[in-house]
Scaffold this motif. Structure first.
Motif, short mmCIF file in Angstrom:
data_model
loop_
_atom_site.label_atom_id
_atom_site.label_comp_id
_atom_site.label_asym_id
_atom_site.label_seq_id
_atom_site.Cartn_x
_atom_site.Cartn_y
_atom_site.Cartn_z
N LEU A 234 -3.14 -13.51 -14.63
CA LEU A 234 -2.76 -12.28 -13.94
C LEU A 234 -2.14 -12.64 -12.60
N ILE A 235 -1.04 -11.94 -12.25
CA ILE A 235 -0.43 -12.07 -10.93
C ILE A 235 -0.46 -10.70 -10.25
N LEU A 236 -1.01 -10.66 -9.04
CA LEU A 236 -0.95 -9.47 -8.21
C LEU A 236 0.04 -9.69 -7.07
N ARG A 237 0.84 -8.67 -6.81
CA ARG A 237 1.76 -8.68 -5.67
C ARG A 237 1.13 -7.91 -4.52
N HIS A 238 1.20 -8.48 -3.32
CA HIS A 238 0.70 -7.83 -2.10
C HIS A 238 1.82 -7.84 -1.06
N GLY B 36 -2.74 -4.10 -3.83
CA GLY B 36 -1.62 -4.74 -4.49
C GLY B 36 -1.19 -4.00 -5.73
N THR B 37 -0.22 -4.58 -6.41
CA THR B 37 0.26 -4.06 -7.69
C THR B 37 0.30 -5.19 -8.69
N ILE B 38 0.25 -4.83 -9.96
CA ILE B 38 0.28 -5.85 -11.01
C ILE B 38 1.71 -6.31 -11.21
N GLU B 39 1.93 -7.60 -10.94
CA GLU B 39 3.26 -8.20 -11.11
C GLU B 39 3.48 -8.61 -12.56
N ASP B 40 2.49 -9.30 -13.13
CA ASP B 40 2.62 -9.76 -14.51
C ASP B 40 1.26 -10.24 -15.00
N PHE B 41 1.11 -10.34 -16.30
CA PHE B 41 -0.12 -10.85 -16.91
C PHE B 41 0.22 -11.38 -18.29
N GLY C 291 5.91 -5.68 5.30
CA GLY C 291 6.58 -5.59 4.01
C GLY C 291 6.94 -6.91 3.37
N ALA C 292 6.52 -8.03 3.94
CA ALA C 292 6.79 -9.33 3.34
C ALA C 292 5.85 -9.54 2.15
N PRO C 293 6.36 -9.94 0.98
CA PRO C 293 5.50 -10.06 -0.20
C PRO C 293 4.79 -11.40 -0.27
N ASP D 139 12.49 -17.90 4.09
CA ASP D 139 12.50 -17.19 5.37
C ASP D 139 11.17 -16.52 5.70
N HIS D 140 10.38 -16.16 4.69
CA HIS D 140 9.12 -15.45 4.96
C HIS D 140 7.97 -16.37 5.37
N VAL D 141 8.14 -17.69 5.20
CA VAL D 141 7.01 -18.60 5.41
C VAL D 141 6.41 -18.48 6.81
N PRO D 142 7.21 -18.55 7.90
CA PRO D 142 6.58 -18.47 9.23
C PRO D 142 5.80 -17.18 9.44
N HIS D 143 6.38 -16.05 9.02
CA HIS D 143 5.69 -14.77 9.18
C HIS D 143 4.41 -14.73 8.36
N LEU D 144 4.50 -15.17 7.10
CA LEU D 144 3.31 -15.12 6.24
C LEU D 144 2.21 -16.02 6.78
#
Length: 691
Positions: free
Chosen positions: A155-159, A137-142, A164-166, A24-29
């Protein structure tokens, strides 16, 4: 890949193939990333502008490196190391969507559907180079992928978007030690150092580089599970999950490789976005990827003899035409409001091959534009509106031309004949009112034009123009009988109308005996329109007319065409004229046309389905019938023959009011061997069909 992820992929793939976004987020992103890309900061401090980078095209490597070795990745490592050294001091860039066929290991059982399409952009810099956070962003995982030819430190960063769509950015080939102090959920500011590039020993044995991947969905993965390659057959999904990361990086080079998609995927994409009015040739459509001379080539390399493309007039991708376009495009392209040698030279050269009366040239972009402009010229000069056309004619796709094209307004979806259009009988010496062998059938058919003009005058109106292709195309590849245009032109001109020759299909020497097919009728029109072959595939068209008509049109309203007469189009047009002259293509059209006509008439003596063979030069029609006595058209058997010829590697199509005419109009560079091959193959196909 675990079962949950595999199921998610199947669900998303089904959505995409049904014409829905992967999630669902694809068009917005997609919209947000495009609009906000100026907000992203650098990922590395080094400049990545056009002058500072060089593409390392790994698609060139596989064939060169394929030898009996398990170490495909190692081979690619060596290739990249050498390639990066060659482009230094520029920064080497590995492309997004590139086919990394090197990962197929010779000597091992081949995966029928390997993962080989690259999700990321690779940036080759020295070990220890700092990697920066491009967006809050924030650190999602590494973690640390210790496999040989793995990612090394990851490393994965979340933005998040403003709404508010990630979305996530993934970094591979980092030094593991630099990740030790990170914490999950830790905030990271733009420009903060998030890692450093690893040396080969801790980087899966790859040369130091950053694998930078953008993701719109994390697929339930931890850092160690993220894949950097996907399947070509699923690319319509993965390009939505992992879109082109250059939207963040802003590298000044073409960092996205073209992806060779299968026919099923291309069909789905056409159906999703291309208007349904566009058609495809053949029951099983072809994917054509290359052209040369008289041949087209599909994605497997199979060659097809092109017997129907009168646009590639001097052959597909003629080197002189391609070079002329590229050379001028590299130098300048602008509009005709500036003086330029190409424009002046081209209009002079074009005028030299036309009758001297037609000395004024307008340059446009398509045959439809040319015919529309011809109507405007005629209306300005005559102050009339009524147009006489030939039945079954087609003159273009603009509204003004649909109105004068019986092929369209009397066909599916048409709205019938407009009141200002008068339809004359089509001269058909094969199954028409007057037949071949009768005396003066040309003037006899032209009486239909005279009658319409008299009817107009009786109503207090007068003809604006009579427009006709110099050889009927949609009417069934039908040359006019001798004397037709001479008589029709005389009757129209007597009442003040102009005569327009539509040479969009048949001009530039296709007739073989002349540059223009109207010359075979011994007439000079008031206006000539040109298109299709004029640019050999480049969008170029022209209108030629008499000075007094051009003077009537110059009424104070400027005629400006943004692209008409631009230097690139003029360069292409000049190259086409040069090739026609230097390769003696009028003579070739005459000789090859005679060869084909003789051969086809020979086939007519063997195969009862051929009722008539007609044409001039390399514009030929073969009329297929169920019965030679009744002349009943046989569109069905022709359709079978065309499909069978395609399977045999020869491209053809049908024409005519009944769709039963095989149209033959190959590039003018066709040679005797290709013509003989066509004739022999058609003979065999008709025999196999029991005809």
């Amino acid at each position: 890949m675990n079962d949950a992820t595999a199921t998610l992929i199947e669900q998303m793939l089904a959505r995409v193939r049904a014409g829905l976004p992967a999630h669902d987020h694809v068009p917005h992103l997609r919209r947000w990333l495009d609009f906000n890309n100026h907000r992203f900061g650098p990922v590395v401090a080094a400049p990545l502008g056009r002058d500072h980078v060089a593409i390392l095209d790994a698609s060139l490597a596989p064939e060169r490196l394929s030898h009996p070795s398990r170490d495909g990745g190692g081979n690619l490592t060596a290739w990249w190391r050498a390639a990066a050294a060659r482009v230094a001091p520029r920064i080497g860039i590995g492309r997004y969507a590139e086919d990394r066929g090197i990962y197929d290991h010779p000597g091992e059982p081949r995966d029928e559907n390997p993962r080989r399409i690259h999700h990321a952009i690779d940036i080759f810099l020295a070990a220890g180079t700092e990697i920066l956070c491009p967006f809050p962003g924030t650190i999602e995982d590494f973690g640390n992928d210790t496999e040989r030819h793995g990612f090394g430190g990851i490393l994965i960063l979340r933005h998040e978007t403003d709404e508010g769509a990630p979305f996530w950015t993934f970094y591979g080939h980092l030094a593991p030690a630099g990740l030790a102090a990170l914490e999950h959920g830790q905030g990271v500011a733009p420009g903060a150092v998030i890692g450093r590039l690893a040396a080969e020993a801790e980087n899966g044995d790859w040369p130091p580089h950053l694998h930078f991947q953008l993701m719109t969905h994390l697929m339930g993965w931890k850092a160690a599970q993220v894949i950097g390659l996907s399947w070509a057959g699923q690319w319509e999904l993965w390009r939505e999950i992992c879109p082109d990361p250059n939207i963040i990086l802003g590298i000044g080079a073409e960092c996205a490789a073209p992806v060779a998609r299968g026919k099923a995927q291309l069909l789905r994409e056409r159906r999703r976005h291309l208007a349904p009015s566009f058609s495809l040739a053949y029951a099983a459509p072809l994917k054509i990827v290359r052209g040369s001379g008289c041949h087209l080539y599909d994605e497997t390399g199979k060659a097809y003899l092109d017997m129907v493309n009168n646009v590639a007039h001097v052959g597909h991708c003629h080197p002189r035409v391609v070079e002329a376009a590229g050379r001028q495009m590299r130098e300048l392209n602008t509009n005709s409001r500036y003086l330029h040698d190409n424009l002046a030279t081209y209009i002079r050269r074009l005028a030299e091959i036309l009758p001297p009366e037609l000395s004024v040239i307008y340059l446009v972009n398509s045959g439809s534009e040319a015919n529309d402009l011809a109507l405007r010229l005629a209306r300005a000069h005559t102050r009339a509106r009524d147009v006489v056309v030939v039945d079954h004619a087609y003159h273009g796709h603009l509204s003004s031309l649909i109105d004068i094209s019986p092929y369209k307004f009397d066909g599916p979806g048409g709205e019938g004949r407009p009141s200002h259009t008068w339809v004359a009988e089509m001269p058909d010496p094969y199954r028409g009112r007057l037949r071949a062998g009768e005396r003066e059938i040309g003037p006899g058919y032209a009486e239909s034009v005279a009658t319409l003009v008299m009817d107009m005058v009786a109503l207090g109106r007068k003809p604006m123009a009579f427009i006709a292709e110099s050889i009927q195309g949609c009417g069934g590849q039908m040359p006019f009988p001798p004397g037709y245009l001479e008589a029709a032109y005389r009757d129209v001109r007597r009442e003040g109308g102009l005569c327009i020759a539509d040479e969009v299909q048949v001009g530039f020497g296709r007739a073989g005996t002349h540059w223009w097919a109207f010359e075979t009728q011994g007439v000079v029109p008031d206006i000539v329109t040109m298109g299709k072959p004029i640019g050999a595939g480049h969008p170029l068209a022209a209108v030629a007319t008499r000075p007094e008509i051009a003077a009537s049109f110059a009424n104070g309203m400027e005629y400006f065409n943004t692209f008409g007469g631009n230097p690139v189009s003029a360069a292409v047009g000049l190259a086409v004229l040069d090739v026609i002259r230097d390769e003696r293509l009028l003579a070739n059209a005459r000789a090859r046309g005679a060869q084909l006509m003789e051969g086809l008439r020979g086939l007519a003596r063997k195969h009862r389905a051929i009722g008539d063979v007609r044409g001039i030069g390399l514009f030929i029609g073969v009329d297929f019938v169920k019965d030679r006595k009744t002349l009943q058209p046989d569109a069905a058997i022709l359709a079978q023959a065309i499909e069978a010829m395609k399977s045999a590697g020869i491209l053809l199509s049908s024409e005519g009011p009944h769709h039963n005419v095989l149209k033959i109009k190959p590039p003018l560079v066709i040679d005797a061997a290709a013509c003989a091959h066509f004739l022999g193959t058609l003979d065999r196909i008709l025999h196999d069909l029991g005809l």
